[in-house]
Design an enzyme around this catalytic site. Structure first.
Site, PDB file in Angstrom:
ATOM      1  N   LYS A   1     186.648   0.294  20.978  1.00 43.84           N
ATOM      2  CA  LYS A   1     187.031   1.719  20.351  1.00 43.84           C
ATOM      3  C   LYS A   1     188.089   2.467  21.361  1.00 43.84           C
ATOM      4  O   LYS A   1     188.258   2.162  22.343  1.00 43.84           O
ATOM      5  CB  LYS A   1     186.084   2.230  19.713  1.00 43.84           C
ATOM      6  CG  LYS A   1     185.099   1.586  18.966  1.00 43.84           C
ATOM      7  CD  LYS A   1     185.688   1.472  17.553  1.00 43.84           C
ATOM      8  CE  LYS A   1     185.205   0.203  16.375  1.00 43.84           C
ATOM      9  NZ  LYS A   1     183.942   0.247  16.091  1.00 43.84           N
TER      10      LYS A   1
HETATM   11  C1  LIG Z   1     182.736  -0.410  15.084  1.00 41.38           C
HETATM   12  C2  LIG Z   1     182.440   0.188  14.024  1.00 41.38           C
HETATM   13  C3  LIG Z   1     181.264   0.474  13.510  1.00 41.38           C
HETATM   14  C4  LIG Z   1     179.996   0.334  14.358  1.00 41.38           C
HETATM   15  O1  LIG Z   1     180.282   0.894  15.672  1.00 41.38           O
HETATM   16  P1  LIG Z   1     179.115   0.218  16.703  1.00 41.38           P
HETATM   17  O2  LIG Z   1     179.298   1.342  17.768  1.00 41.38           O
HETATM   18  O3  LIG Z   1     179.407  -1.228  17.319  1.00 41.38           O
HETATM   19  O4  LIG Z   1     177.688   0.236  16.238  1.00 41.38           O
HETATM   20  C5  LIG Z   1     180.922   1.293  12.296  1.00 41.38           C
HETATM   21  N1  LIG Z   1     181.970   1.635  11.577  1.00 41.38           N
HETATM   22  C6  LIG Z   1     183.163   1.083  11.699  1.00 41.38           C
HETATM   23  C7  LIG Z   1     184.293   1.485  10.809  1.00 41.38           C
HETATM   24  C8  LIG Z   1     183.618   0.337  12.896  1.00 41.38           C
HETATM   25  O5  LIG Z   1     184.807   0.118  13.247  1.00 41.38           O
END
Ligand SMILES: *Cc1c(COP(=O)(O)O)cnc(C)c1O
Length: 386
Positions: free
Chosen positions: A184
């Site tokens: 992210k």
């Molecule tokens: C990565 C992601 C998640 C989950 O995030 P985590 O921190 O890995 O639990 C949820 N929604 C979207 C759209 C994502 O891309």
């Protein structure tokens, strides 16, 4: 490892993160502690949110939020199909039903029309996902929520930082959840944040993230802490840690710089690819700013004699890593079978998905890297033209 291979994503880490981690290790305070609190407060000021609660992932953040909403077995929560399955799975944790809906053709964000069509007396909440970092039509979504008395949880896993009509994502609806997963735009390896303007919800989430123990439980082994604590509800083990905060604090200082460099890469891609007849770029609406977490393109497969898989393979052979975001939730085995879903109910996501491809976009890429992606892609597409 092939040094020439351009990875699809690499976190933007430097000596600052290394030094902060070393400092934390030397301090001996590894779990939730002073650096977690500092990260929460600096994140909160950056966003301009009223409260920010750090947790172990977006998934944890979303789970805690729905718990605080009071979601129960039999309730329904509306989620878009174009997302990572975590958005839907947190609804299943309660024995509630994720009502999966189609997206808009132009942005792949949740379709307003589909939201209204899917509301029943059991509907309790909507989880709009800011696909790729571009904010959803929040004014309209909040109007619908108000009209039907629904809660809104924004899935902002992609949208740090992003703005909607001049307002930063994280300040718009009652609750917004961010992800700091490895790929992210701000990364702590694993991590998440709940931003809210609802004091009661903030209180519930901060208690439930650490076993349901009253507020300052994390301090119980410190000098100023007390051995005595009370559990007020059977909570979860979803706290953030100072090791994660050691990555988060320096990352937060660079968050605008990282955004700026993704914007520049997006502009360079857009300029070079916008007139190509074999692909289509995403629509970016002019009243909002994307975080540019993703740079998705859509192949015009009818104009190409290659499949998406073949094009991805050719890019890989040419040392370029790409991704696909996402296989729609309704096509995943569990959701498909459990809720008896068919592609016909999701005409847009089902037709766009086989054409989707995400190009690499992250601050560690230099102009040469971006230009190499552009020229290799154009070359592959031109050779595959029907
Ligand atoms: C990565 C992601 C998640 C989950 O995030 P985590 O921190 O890995 O639990 C949820 N929604 C979207 C759209 C994502 O891309």
């Amino acid at each position: 490892m092939n040094r020439d291979f351009l990875l699809f994503h690499k976190p933007f880490l430097s000596e600052e993160e290394v030094d902060e981690i070393v400092d934390t290790v030397r301090s001996g305070w590894l779990s939730m502690g002073p650096k977690t609190l500092r990260f929460e407060s600096e994140f909160n000021s950056y966003i301009g949110a009223s409260k920010s609660i750090a947790v172990s992932s977006w998934t944890a953040a979303g789970h805690l939020t729905l718990e605080a909403f009071g979601i129960k077995a039999g309730d329904e929560v509306i989620v878009p199909t174009m997302t990572f399955p975590a958005t839907a799975e947190i609804v299943c944790y309660f024995g509630a039903k994720p009502v999966i809906v189609d997206v808009s053709e132009d942005t792949l964000n949740i379709s307003l029309k589909e939201i209204e069509k899917s509301i029943t007396p059991k509907t309790k909440a909507i989880i709009p996902v800011h696909y790729g970092g571009q904010p959803c039509d929040m004014d309209e979504i909040l109007d619908i929520a108000k009209k039907y008395g629904l809660k809104v949880l924004e899935d902002a896993a992609h949208s740090l930082p992003a703005t909607y009509k001049g307002k930063r994502i994280g300040t718009i609806s009652d609750v917004t959840c961010f992800s700091f997963y490895a790929t992210k735009t701000l990364s702590t390896g694993e991590g998440g944040m709940i931003c809210t303007n609802d004091d009661e919800l903030a209180e519930r989430c901060s208690i439930m993230r650490l076993h349901g123990i009253n507020r300052d439980a994390w301090k119980r082994y410190s000098e100023s802490g007390s051995w005595y604590y009370e559990v007020v509800a059977p909570g979860f083990k979803y706290n953030f840690t100072d090791l994660q905060a050691s990555l988060g604090l320096p990352q937060l200082k660079k968050v605008d710089y990282m955004w700026e460099s993704r914007k520049q890469i997006a502009a360079r891609y857009t300029e070079a690819l916008k007139d190509l007849e074999t692909i289509e770029l995403h629509t970016v609406k002019d009243d909002r700013e994307s975080s540019w977490h993703l740079f998705p393109i859509r192949l015009h497969l009818e104009k190409l004699n290659k499949t998406r898989a073949q094009i991805i393979e050719e890019l890989r052979k040419n040392n370029i890593g790409v991704g696909v975001h996402f296989m729609p939730v309704h096509q995943h085995l569990y959701y498909n079978e459990t809720f008896n879903l068919s592609d016909n109910e999701f005409p847009i996501a089902s037709s766009v998905f086989p054409r989707l491809l995400s190009l690499p976009i992250y601050p560690g890429m230099n102009e040469d890297n971006v230009d190499r992606v552009i020229s290799v892609l154009i070359d592959i597409l031109n050779r595959a033209k029907r």
